[in-house]
Design a protein around this motif. Structure first.
Motif, PDB file in Angstrom:
ATOM      1  N   ASP A  18      28.601  39.291  53.195  1.00 33.22           N
ATOM      2  CA  ASP A  18      27.202  38.941  53.005  1.00 33.22           C
ATOM      3  C   ASP A  18      26.756  39.513  51.666  1.00 33.22           C
ATOM      4  N   ALA A  19      25.855  38.824  51.001  1.00 31.24           N
ATOM      5  CA  ALA A  19      25.388  39.252  49.681  1.00 31.24           C
ATOM      6  C   ALA A  19      24.837  40.668  49.705  1.00 31.24           C
ATOM      7  N   GLU A  20      24.165  41.057  50.784  1.00 33.47           N
ATOM      8  CA  GLU A  20      23.585  42.407  50.849  1.00 33.47           C
ATOM      9  C   GLU A  20      24.648  43.494  51.058  1.00 33.47           C
ATOM     10  N   ASP A  21      25.886  43.090  51.325  1.00 39.00           N
ATOM     11  CA  ASP A  21      26.969  44.066  51.521  1.00 39.00           C
ATOM     12  C   ASP A  21      27.949  44.112  50.355  1.00 39.00           C
ATOM     13  N   PHE A  22      27.702  43.337  49.328  1.00 43.91           N
ATOM     14  CA  PHE A  22      28.652  43.254  48.218  1.00 43.91           C
ATOM     15  C   PHE A  22      27.910  43.485  46.906  1.00 43.91           C
ATOM     16  N   TYR A  23      27.984  44.688  46.412  1.00 44.00           N
ATOM     17  CA  TYR A  23      27.364  45.026  45.134  1.00 44.00           C
ATOM     18  C   TYR A  23      28.391  44.800  44.031  1.00 44.00           C
ATOM     19  N   TYR A  24      27.965  44.221  42.951  1.00 39.96           N
ATOM     20  CA  TYR A  24      28.879  43.962  41.838  1.00 39.96           C
ATOM     21  C   TYR A  24      28.231  44.422  40.540  1.00 39.96           C
ATOM     22  N   PRO A  25      29.043  44.630  39.504  1.00 34.60           N
ATOM     23  CA  PRO A  25      28.534  45.182  38.245  1.00 34.60           C
ATOM     24  C   PRO A  25      27.517  44.276  37.562  1.00 34.60           C
ATOM     25  N   GLY A  26      26.683  44.888  36.754  1.00 34.38           N
ATOM     26  CA  GLY A  26      25.726  44.135  35.952  1.00 34.38           C
ATOM     27  C   GLY A  26      26.435  43.185  35.011  1.00 34.38           C
ATOM     28  N   GLY A  27      25.751  42.116  34.636  1.00 34.80           N
ATOM     29  CA  GLY A  27      26.340  41.148  33.723  1.00 34.80           C
ATOM     30  C   GLY A  27      27.260  40.153  34.414  1.00 34.80           C
ATOM     31  N   ARG A  28      27.378  40.234  35.722  1.00 42.30           N
ATOM     32  CA  ARG A  28      28.207  39.315  36.499  1.00 42.30           C
ATOM     33  C   ARG A  28      27.289  38.402  37.305  1.00 42.30           C
ATOM     34  N   THR A  29      27.872  37.364  37.876  1.00 49.17           N
ATOM     35  CA  THR A  29      27.105  36.433  38.703  1.00 49.17           C
ATOM     36  C   THR A  29      27.511  36.615  40.161  1.00 49.17           C
ATOM     37  N   PRO A  30      26.819  35.944  41.085  1.00 49.66           N
ATOM     38  CA  PRO A  30      27.230  36.025  42.491  1.00 49.66           C
ATOM     39  C   PRO A  30      28.630  35.470  42.771  1.00 49.66           C
ATOM     40  N   ALA A  31      29.245  34.819  41.788  1.00 46.53           N
ATOM     41  CA  ALA A  31      30.626  34.349  41.939  1.00 46.53           C
ATOM     42  C   ALA A  31      31.645  35.471  41.724  1.00 46.53           C
ATOM     43  N   TYR A  32      31.177  36.668  41.411  1.00 46.84           N
ATOM     44  CA  TYR A  32      32.056  37.813  41.165  1.00 46.84           C
ATOM     45  C   TYR A  32      33.070  37.935  42.307  1.00 46.84           C
ATOM     46  N   THR A  33      34.328  38.035  41.944  1.00 53.22           N
ATOM     47  CA  THR A  33      35.431  38.079  42.907  1.00 53.22           C
ATOM     48  C   THR A  33      36.364  39.217  42.541  1.00 53.22           C
ATOM     49  N   ALA A  34      36.685  40.046  43.529  1.00 52.01           N
ATOM     50  CA  ALA A  34      37.609  41.164  43.319  1.00 52.01           C
ATOM     51  C   ALA A  34      38.942  40.827  43.988  1.00 52.01           C
ATOM     52  N   ILE A  35      40.020  40.987  43.241  1.00 52.72           N
ATOM     53  CA  ILE A  35      41.363  40.674  43.733  1.00 52.72           C
ATOM     54  C   ILE A  35      42.214  41.935  43.632  1.00 52.72           C
ATOM     55  N   GLU A  36      42.721  42.400  44.769  1.00 47.22           N
ATOM     56  CA  GLU A  36      43.609  43.562  44.812  1.00 47.22           C
ATOM     57  C   GLU A  36      45.008  43.081  45.168  1.00 47.22           C
ATOM     58  N   ILE A  37      45.962  43.379  44.304  1.00 50.73           N
ATOM     59  CA  ILE A  37      47.345  42.971  44.516  1.00 50.73           C
ATOM     60  C   ILE A  37      48.159  44.215  44.851  1.00 50.73           C
ATOM     61  N   ASN A  38      48.697  44.261  46.053  1.00 46.66           N
ATOM     62  CA  ASN A  38      49.538  45.370  46.497  1.00 46.66           C
ATOM     63  C   ASN A  38      50.986  44.936  46.408  1.00 46.66           C
ATOM     64  N   MET A  39      51.800  45.711  45.707  1.00 49.31           N
ATOM     65  CA  MET A  39      53.207  45.348  45.557  1.00 49.31           C
ATOM     66  C   MET A  39      54.082  46.590  45.461  1.00 49.31           C
ATOM     67  N   MET A  40      55.355  46.384  45.783  1.00 54.00           N
ATOM     68  CA  MET A  40      56.310  47.473  45.622  1.00 54.00           C
ATOM     69  C   MET A  40      56.489  47.774  44.147  1.00 54.00           C
ATOM     70  N   GLN A  41      56.677  49.015  43.853  1.00 57.99           N
ATOM     71  CA  GLN A  41      56.858  49.489  42.484  1.00 57.99           C
ATOM     72  C   GLN A  41      58.117  48.893  41.882  1.00 57.99           C
ATOM     73  N   GLY A  42      58.044  48.540  40.602  1.00 49.17           N
ATOM     74  CA  GLY A  42      59.238  48.084  39.911  1.00 49.17           C
ATOM     75  C   GLY A  42      59.004  47.045  38.834  1.00 49.17           C
ATOM     76  N   ARG A  43      57.845  46.379  38.838  1.00 48.42           N
ATOM     77  CA  ARG A  43      57.593  45.386  37.797  1.00 48.42           C
ATOM     78  C   ARG A  43      57.248  46.073  36.487  1.00 48.42           C
ATOM     79  N   HIS A  44      57.718  45.503  35.393  1.00 48.20           N
ATOM     80  CA  HIS A  44      57.435  46.042  34.067  1.00 48.20           C
ATOM     81  C   HIS A  44      55.952  45.851  33.727  1.00 48.20           C
TER      82      HIS A  44
END
Length: 128
Positions: free
Chosen positions: A45-71
């Motif tokens: 819900d919009a009231e539960d998702f605060y995002y940085p200034g200068g961004r729009t409501p389309a702001y999307t956070a992507i967290e990629i979890n992976m095993m260690q080893g990529r350069h």
């Protein structure tokens, strides 16, 4: 595993498309197989998702979890591919996308009854 956060009114309509784009980048940059897709969407819900200034409501956070080893160069190529492909195919501006790659050693992963450092049958390499 990939976790994607955003305001539900903006995230829900593009979830399937965003998943396709993210997975396509994971395949082309990291060599992930077609059947290796583990995406978790957390529409908020919009009231539960605060995002940085200068961004729009389309702001999307992507967290990629992976095993260690990529350069570092490979990780940077993935981030840049995601920015470019998400903008061109989903229409979310790079200013509204935040990407974090979190790496853990193989022994910190558990799947199919073993730890990641014990797995010998992966269909992809973590050394790319």
């Amino acid at each position: 595993m990939i976790v994607i956060y955003g305001i539900k009114e903006h995230l829900n309509p593009v979830k399937a498309q965003l998943s396709e784009v993210i997975h396509g980048c994971m395949q082309s940059v990291l060599g992930m197989p077609e059947d290796k897709r583990a995406h978790r969407f957390i529409p908020m819900d919009a009231e539960d998702f605060y995002y940085p200034g200068g961004r729009t409501p389309a702001y999307t956070a992507i967290e990629i979890n992976m095993m260690q080893g990529r350069h570092p160069e490979t990780q940077k190529a993935l981030i840049k591919a995601l920015f470019s492909e998400i903008e061109s195919k989903v229409g979310i501006s790079p200013v509204d996308i935040e990407i974090t790659i979190k790496e853990q050693p193989g022994h910190c992963w558990g799947f199919r009854g073993m730890t990641g450092d014990e797995a010998r049958d992966l269909k992809y390499s973590v050394k790319v």
